[in-house]
Write a protein that holds these residues in place. Structure first.
Motif, PDB file in Angstrom:
ATOM      1  N   THR A  54      58.566 106.841   0.352  1.00 50.19           N
ATOM      2  CA  THR A  54      57.818 106.963   1.592  1.00 50.19           C
ATOM      3  C   THR A  54      58.435 108.089   2.409  1.00 50.19           C
ATOM      4  O   THR A  54      59.616 108.062   2.724  1.00 50.19           O
ATOM      5  CB  THR A  54      57.881 105.655   2.406  1.00 50.19           C
ATOM      6  N   SER A  55      57.630 109.104   2.714  1.00 55.46           N
ATOM      7  CA  SER A  55      58.135 110.206   3.521  1.00 55.46           C
ATOM      8  C   SER A  55      58.170 109.762   4.971  1.00 55.46           C
ATOM      9  O   SER A  55      57.247 109.111   5.464  1.00 55.46           O
ATOM     10  CB  SER A  55      57.228 111.433   3.362  1.00 55.46           C
ATOM     11  N   ALA A  56      59.243 110.124   5.641  1.00 57.95           N
ATOM     12  CA  ALA A  56      59.422 109.680   7.023  1.00 57.95           C
ATOM     13  C   ALA A  56      58.431 110.385   7.940  1.00 57.95           C
ATOM     14  O   ALA A  56      58.432 111.611   8.020  1.00 57.95           O
ATOM     15  CB  ALA A  56      60.839 109.964   7.474  1.00 57.95           C
ATOM     16  N   PRO A  57      57.581 109.629   8.624  1.00 59.69           N
ATOM     17  CA  PRO A  57      56.615 110.242   9.545  1.00 59.69           C
ATOM     18  C   PRO A  57      57.268 110.585  10.877  1.00 59.69           C
ATOM     19  O   PRO A  57      56.881 110.104  11.936  1.00 59.69           O
ATOM     20  CB  PRO A  57      55.556 109.145   9.705  1.00 59.69           C
ATOM     21  N   THR A  58      58.312 111.400  10.820  1.00 58.27           N
ATOM     22  CA  THR A  58      59.039 111.771  12.032  1.00 58.27           C
ATOM     23  C   THR A  58      59.747 113.094  11.798  1.00 58.27           C
ATOM     24  O   THR A  58      59.834 113.568  10.663  1.00 58.27           O
ATOM     25  CB  THR A  58      60.051 110.671  12.405  1.00 58.27           C
ATOM     26  N   ASP A  59      60.248 113.683  12.856  1.00 55.63           N
ATOM     27  CA  ASP A  59      60.979 114.946  12.782  1.00 55.63           C
ATOM     28  C   ASP A  59      62.414 114.639  12.338  1.00 55.63           C
ATOM     29  O   ASP A  59      63.222 114.160  13.131  1.00 55.63           O
ATOM     30  CB  ASP A  59      60.975 115.623  14.152  1.00 55.63           C
ATOM     31  N   LEU A  60      62.741 114.924  11.072  1.00 57.56           N
ATOM     32  CA  LEU A  60      64.051 114.575  10.536  1.00 57.56           C
ATOM     33  C   LEU A  60      65.176 115.411  11.139  1.00 57.56           C
ATOM     34  O   LEU A  60      66.321 114.953  11.195  1.00 57.56           O
ATOM     35  CB  LEU A  60      64.051 114.710   9.011  1.00 57.56           C
ATOM     36  N   ASN A  61      64.869 116.621  11.557  1.00 55.83           N
ATOM     37  CA  ASN A  61      65.894 117.426  12.233  1.00 55.83           C
ATOM     38  C   ASN A  61      66.262 116.807  13.580  1.00 55.83           C
ATOM     39  O   ASN A  61      67.439 116.682  13.921  1.00 55.83           O
ATOM     40  CB  ASN A  61      65.391 118.862  12.436  1.00 55.83           C
ATOM     41  N   LYS A  62      65.235 116.426  14.335  1.00 57.80           N
ATOM     42  CA  LYS A  62      65.475 115.807  15.637  1.00 57.80           C
ATOM     43  C   LYS A  62      66.169 114.467  15.479  1.00 57.80           C
ATOM     44  O   LYS A  62      67.075 114.113  16.245  1.00 57.80           O
ATOM     45  CB  LYS A  62      64.140 115.618  16.368  1.00 57.80           C
ATOM     46  N   LEU A  63      65.758 113.708  14.458  1.00 56.35           N
ATOM     47  CA  LEU A  63      66.364 112.400  14.220  1.00 56.35           C
ATOM     48  C   LEU A  63      67.848 112.538  13.895  1.00 56.35           C
ATOM     49  O   LEU A  63      68.686 111.804  14.430  1.00 56.35           O
ATOM     50  CB  LEU A  63      65.645 111.689  13.070  1.00 56.35           C
ATOM     51  N   ALA A  64      68.184 113.496  13.032  1.00 55.34           N
ATOM     52  CA  ALA A  64      69.592 113.718  12.674  1.00 55.34           C
ATOM     53  C   ALA A  64      70.406 114.109  13.902  1.00 55.34           C
ATOM     54  O   ALA A  64      71.539 113.642  14.096  1.00 55.34           O
ATOM     55  CB  ALA A  64      69.696 114.804  11.608  1.00 55.34           C
ATOM     56  N   ALA A 119      56.327 101.447   7.180  1.00 57.49           N
ATOM     57  CA  ALA A 119      57.085 102.694   7.334  1.00 57.49           C
ATOM     58  C   ALA A 119      56.848 103.309   8.716  1.00 57.49           C
ATOM     59  O   ALA A 119      57.775 103.805   9.364  1.00 57.49           O
ATOM     60  CB  ALA A 119      56.693 103.683   6.240  1.00 57.49           C
ATOM     61  N   LYS A 120      55.596 103.266   9.176  1.00 60.85           N
ATOM     62  CA  LYS A 120      55.266 103.835  10.488  1.00 60.85           C
ATOM     63  C   LYS A 120      56.019 103.093  11.592  1.00 60.85           C
ATOM     64  O   LYS A 120      56.611 103.717  12.488  1.00 60.85           O
ATOM     65  CB  LYS A 120      53.763 103.759  10.717  1.00 60.85           C
ATOM     66  N   MET A 121      56.014 101.748  11.541  1.00 63.72           N
ATOM     67  CA  MET A 121      56.720 100.965  12.561  1.00 63.72           C
ATOM     68  C   MET A 121      58.212 101.251  12.537  1.00 63.72           C
ATOM     69  O   MET A 121      58.852 101.392  13.582  1.00 63.72           O
ATOM     70  CB  MET A 121      56.464  99.474  12.325  1.00 63.72           C
ATOM     71  N   PHE A 122      58.749 101.350  11.321  1.00 62.61           N
ATOM     72  CA  PHE A 122      60.191 101.575  11.196  1.00 62.61           C
ATOM     73  C   PHE A 122      60.600 102.916  11.795  1.00 62.61           C
ATOM     74  O   PHE A 122      61.507 102.985  12.631  1.00 62.61           O
ATOM     75  CB  PHE A 122      60.599 101.519   9.722  1.00 62.61           C
ATOM     76  N   TRP A 123      59.932 103.992  11.370  1.00 64.37           N
ATOM     77  CA  TRP A 123      60.350 105.319  11.814  1.00 64.37           C
ATOM     78  C   TRP A 123      60.061 105.557  13.284  1.00 64.37           C
ATOM     79  O   TRP A 123      60.799 106.279  13.964  1.00 64.37           O
ATOM     80  CB  TRP A 123      59.696 106.388  10.939  1.00 64.37           C
ATOM     81  N   GLU A 124      59.004 104.938  13.818  1.00 67.07           N
ATOM     82  CA  GLU A 124      58.758 105.045  15.254  1.00 67.07           C
ATOM     83  C   GLU A 124      59.864 104.338  16.031  1.00 67.07           C
ATOM     84  O   GLU A 124      60.273 104.777  17.100  1.00 67.07           O
ATOM     85  CB  GLU A 124      57.395 104.443  15.606  1.00 67.07           C
ATOM     86  N   GLY A 125      60.358 103.217  15.465  1.00 72.10           N
ATOM     87  CA  GLY A 125      61.456 102.504  16.103  1.00 72.10           C
ATOM     88  C   GLY A 125      62.755 103.271  16.027  1.00 72.10           C
ATOM     89  O   GLY A 125      63.548 103.293  16.976  1.00 72.10           O
ATOM     90  N   VAL A 126      62.983 103.945  14.902  1.00 71.80           N
ATOM     91  CA  VAL A 126      64.214 104.716  14.719  1.00 71.80           C
ATOM     92  C   VAL A 126      64.234 105.930  15.644  1.00 71.80           C
ATOM     93  O   VAL A 126      65.278 106.294  16.198  1.00 71.80           O
ATOM     94  CB  VAL A 126      64.349 105.177  13.247  1.00 71.80           C
ATOM     95  N   ASN A 127      63.092 106.539  15.822  1.00 65.52           N
ATOM     96  CA  ASN A 127      63.041 107.809  16.556  1.00 65.52           C
ATOM     97  C   ASN A 127      62.735 107.629  18.041  1.00 65.52           C
ATOM     98  O   ASN A 127      62.054 108.445  18.645  1.00 65.52           O
ATOM     99  CB  ASN A 127      61.990 108.726  15.925  1.00 65.52           C
ATOM    100  N   ILE A 128      63.266 106.554  18.656  1.00 70.33           N
ATOM    101  CA  ILE A 128      63.072 106.348  20.089  1.00 70.33           C
ATOM    102  C   ILE A 128      64.173 107.067  20.865  1.00 70.33           C
ATOM    103  O   ILE A 128      65.086 107.644  20.273  1.00 70.33           O
ATOM    104  CB  ILE A 128      63.083 104.843  20.446  1.00 70.33           C
TER     105      ILE A 128
END
Length: 256
Positions: free
Chosen positions: A46-56, A203-212
């Motif tokens: 599952t590709s992360a539906p978020t900005d991985l650079n910003k998340l890192a 996956a959408k719920m997870f990555w939205e929660g991670v990228n808060i």
């Protein structure tokens, strides 16, 4: 704080180092170990539906608070290599020292099926050494297979756990900061099935929660931690519930 994951991360490096062959031989026949070879390595990605650079950047600077000169142990699987590479880069950008470990279900399983049980209780010297020099651990959940070690004798798993306990104790003693991306909720097919949620939605719920916004999350966590100080806590409810707990000398930890 999930100290079980930290111990696994540190011990995984020791297992990885111990299992490396001394030389490569292309004529070596493939392993006949059915249990290890049946490990699920083709789970849907599952590709992360978020900005991985910003998340890192957020993980390193806000969640972990990595500072110049610190030693940072980063772990995860090849599935999340882009995010892991970004985390390592962000660690370097603040002048800290990253050490990247790659995990996999196959390697974890083979550490039991292909390794003599006599080594289960061996002192984890590398893990103990890491606990003395590492300031921060950042782990991205790497488990793809449900009940991965279900067919491994409990006695062997207990022996590994007992041998690794001093590593966890050393991490705690040295106040190593820990960030875990996943916290046993990383979106996989079997977890989505367990929660009866389509994988894409999970996956959408997870990555939205991670990228808060971690700044607000940490502020809320600090308020909760502050409220848990003192000698006694009372839990009440309009229905008449009144429960008093002794919390003296029991510091609160917030897992955010």
């Amino acid at each position: 704080m999930n100290w079980k994951l930290i111990v696994g991360l540190a011990l995984g490096i020791a297992v990885f180092a111990a299992c490396q062959p001394m030389q490569t031989n292309n004529s070596t026949p493939p392993s006949n170990n059915t249990a290890a070879n049946n490990t699920n390595t083709s789970a849907p990605k599952t590709s992360a539906p978020t900005d991985l650079n910003k998340l890192a950047e957020r993980i390193v600077n806000q969640s972990a608070g990595v500072k110049e000169g610190e030693n940072v142990l980063v772990g995860g699987s090849a599935r999340d290599m882009e995010l892991l590479e970004n985390i390592v880069t962000e660690v370097r950008k603040v002048g800290a020292n990253p050490l990247l470990e790659i995990n996999s279900d196959r390697m974890a399983k083979r550490s039991f099926t292909d390794v003599d049980p006599k080594f289960d209780s061996k002192e984890p010297k590398l893990g103990l050494a890491l606990a003395k020099v590492v300031n921060v651990t950042i782990n991205v959940d790497s488990q793809e297979t449900d009940n991965l070690l279900a067919d491994i004798p409990p006695a062997r798993q207990a022996a590994r756990g007992k041998a690794g306990q001093p590593v966890g104790d050393e991490f705690i003693k040295n106040k190593v900061r820990n960030v875990n991306v996943g916290n046993e909720l990383y979106p996989t097919s079997w977890r989505a099935e367990r929660f009866n949620v389509p994988l894409a939605d999970f996956a959408k719920m997870f990555w939205e929660g991670v990228n808060i916004d971690y700044t607000n999350l940490q502020a809320t966590g600090e308020k909760a931690r502050a409220a848990l100080t003192g000698k006694e806590m009372e839990i009440t409810h309009p229905n008449g519930t009144s429960l008093k707990l002794n919390i003296d000398s029991k510091p609160a930890y917030i897992s955010d």
